[in-house]
Design a protein around this motif. Structure first.
Motif, PDB file in Angstrom:
ATOM      1  N   UNK A  41      79.921  36.667  44.463  1.00 27.59           N
ATOM      2  CA  UNK A  41      80.812  36.878  43.318  1.00 27.59           C
ATOM      3  C   UNK A  41      80.398  36.108  42.067  1.00 27.59           C
ATOM      4  N   UNK A  42      79.307  35.343  42.157  1.00 26.15           N
ATOM      5  CA  UNK A  42      78.802  34.606  41.003  1.00 26.15           C
ATOM      6  C   UNK A  42      77.747  35.463  40.283  1.00 26.15           C
ATOM      7  N   UNK A  43      77.916  35.574  38.976  1.00 30.33           N
ATOM      8  CA  UNK A  43      76.967  36.361  38.184  1.00 30.33           C
ATOM      9  C   UNK A  43      76.163  35.523  37.188  1.00 30.33           C
ATOM     10  N   UNK A  44      76.641  34.324  36.887  1.00 31.05           N
ATOM     11  CA  UNK A  44      75.908  33.484  35.948  1.00 31.05           C
ATOM     12  C   UNK A  44      76.060  32.024  36.335  1.00 31.05           C
ATOM     13  N   UNK A  45      75.130  31.197  35.852  1.00 33.30           N
ATOM     14  CA  UNK A  45      75.186  29.761  36.111  1.00 33.30           C
ATOM     15  C   UNK A  45      75.126  28.994  34.792  1.00 33.30           C
ATOM     16  N   UNK A  46      75.640  27.765  34.841  1.00 25.64           N
ATOM     17  CA  UNK A  46      75.505  26.840  33.722  1.00 25.64           C
ATOM     18  C   UNK A  46      75.332  25.443  34.292  1.00 25.64           C
ATOM     19  N   UNK A  47      74.243  24.795  33.899  1.00 21.78           N
ATOM     20  CA  UNK A  47      73.901  23.465  34.417  1.00 21.78           C
ATOM     21  C   UNK A  47      73.766  22.520  33.233  1.00 21.78           C
ATOM     22  N   UNK A  48      74.744  21.623  33.078  1.00 28.64           N
ATOM     23  CA  UNK A  48      74.788  20.754  31.901  1.00 28.64           C
ATOM     24  C   UNK A  48      73.891  19.530  32.016  1.00 28.64           C
ATOM     25  N   UNK A  49      73.600  19.100  33.224  1.00 34.29           N
ATOM     26  CA  UNK A  49      72.951  17.801  33.397  1.00 34.29           C
ATOM     27  C   UNK A  49      71.468  17.847  33.655  1.00 34.29           C
ATOM     28  N   UNK A  50      70.781  18.885  33.202  1.00 41.22           N
ATOM     29  CA  UNK A  50      69.369  19.048  33.527  1.00 41.22           C
ATOM     30  C   UNK A  50      68.485  18.152  32.663  1.00 41.22           C
ATOM     31  N   UNK A  51      67.332  17.810  33.220  1.00 37.07           N
ATOM     32  CA  UNK A  51      66.313  17.088  32.459  1.00 37.07           C
ATOM     33  C   UNK A  51      65.458  18.090  31.691  1.00 37.07           C
TER      34      UNK A  51
END
Length: 412
Positions: A268-278
């Motif tokens: 059911x997930x279509x997109x991701x968001x990762x705030x803490x990336x290097x």
């Protein structure tokens, strides 16, 4: 006009009032549970500000932390936080006086040679000698487009969802191994772990309930974990959920890759968001279509060398270096002068000298290059660093540079 008193926080009730004042300036409402967790990571004698006899009108402070420097060293750092001035008390020099009080106090303690902070507004702290030393990356994309390159190996381990108690029992050891050698990362004691993974309605409102997953090697050894929040959503065409990823850590590349495949294949997930990336997050190189993984680069941590000679001797250098660096530091005049820096991968020494400088720079720009994320040569090209000895900028750039980009620590 009411007299303002500069003082430290005195007790629990005073801390709650202090906390409420800083939340107000950040346009947020304090949460009782988060205040209690914050109390457990706070030293009252490091939290201070201006009080008018009835309430706090300006606040500042720092946490006792340890930070990774280029090389193997993890050293004490003053993690500056809670810096606010109420709207009714602006333009009175309160921020400058708090910064002066804080840096004098750090120097007097003698424990930390440097301070670090996150800037809510990036134009504020340069005049106090803080330089932007690392970059934060926000990664996002549609999961259908984030397939891996065919040669990526996932190994024979497995991933399963877990609970907070299990994560807290094995996660710290994984974290410590995973961040070893990553400049800018900070230690995470138990109280910080509790604060980091805490869940409440305020934290859930934009990104859903917190969840955890663990990677185990084939022999059962825990070797990776993920912290994430799925946010359910539905469109006319079906599920349209977003996965907000807080952290992915692993002790080896295969565990890291399998953790990400697990996250990218959640139903059911279509997109991701990762705030803490290097800036050099390995996920960026795993995906077959790098354009599909959108990358928004913003500033990360700001660094301030409180004592230049001590701080420069703490880190290691990517190439042998023997140069004289001239520093001008209006806010901390004890740092103004020339310093002979000698160092390599095995160690460093730095001492004051009367020899002519090969390079001259501000304390702000010295903070910017300290973790290896900003090139001395770039600052020379920008006219911000003066090169007096031909070739010294390139030698300094090679020495201060590091194979691994500095990354941001936990927010504080």
């Amino acid at each position: 006009m009411v007299e303002l008193i500069l003082r430290t926080v005195r007790d629990d009730d005073d801390f709650r009032a202090f906390n409420a004042a800083l939340y107000s300036v950040f346009l947020e409402e304090p949460q009782d549970d988060e205040t209690e967790l914050s109390r457990k990571i706070t030293d009252f004698d490091r939290m201070f500000g201006f009080h008018d006899g009835n309430r706090w009108v300006a606040t500042a402070g720092d946490y006792r932390k340890q930070v990774n420097l280029p090389g193997d060293a993890q050293v004490p750092v003053a993690a500056v936080t809670a810096v606010t001035v109420s709207p009714a008390h602006r333009r009175r020099g309160l921020l400058t006086r708090m910064m002066r009080h804080q840096l004098d106090g750090i120097r007097d303690r003698g424990t930390e040679a440097l301070a670090m902070l996150f800037a809510s507004e990036t134009a504020i702290y340069g005049r106090f000698g803080y330089g932007s030393a690392s970059q934060n990356v926000v990664l996002s994309g549609q999961v259908r487009d984030l397939g891996f390159r065919p040669e990526v190996e996932l190994g024979d381990g497995s991933v399963s969802e877990t609970d907070a108690e299990t994560l807290l029992s094995v996660g710290p050891a994984i974290y410590d191994r995973a961040i070893a050698g990553l400049p800018g990362r900070m230690n995470r004691p138990a109280a910080w772990w509790n604060y980091q993974i805490h869940d409440n309605d305020e934290r859930r409102k934009d990104s859903g309930r917190i969840r955890f997953a663990l990677h185990h090697e084939a022999d059962g050894t825990p070797s990776g974990y993920a912290v994430y929040r799925p946010k359910s959503d539905w469109a006319a065409t079906g599920p349209n959920g977003t996965l907000h990823i807080g952290e992915v850590r692993a002790t080896n590349p295969r565990a890291y890759a399998r953790m990400w495949r697990f996250l990218l294949e959640i139903d059911l997930i279509r997109s991701i968001k990762y705030d803490g990336a290097a800036i050099d997050e390995p996920l960026r190189y795993l995906v077959a279509d790098q354009r599909a993984l959108q990358c928004e680069v913003v500033d990360g941590i700001f660094v301030r060398l409180v004592e230049v000679d001590r701080a420069l001797a703490l880190r290691r250098y990517g190439a042998p270096v023997d140069i004289v660096v001239g520093v001008h530091d209006e806010f901390c005049p004890w740092n103004t002068g020339s310093f002979r820096l000698r160092g390599d991968l095995d160690g460093a020494a730095c001492e004051r000298t009367t020899a002519p400088a090969d390079l001259t720079m501000s304390a702000r720009d010295l903070g910017a290059v300290y973790l290896g994320g900003t090139s001395v040569a770039q600052l020379v090209a920008a006219g911000l660093v003066d090169e007096h000895t031909p070739g010294s900028a390139h030698r300094a750039a090679a020495a201060f540079g590091w194979p691994v980009a500095p990354a941001i620590p936990d927010h504080f």
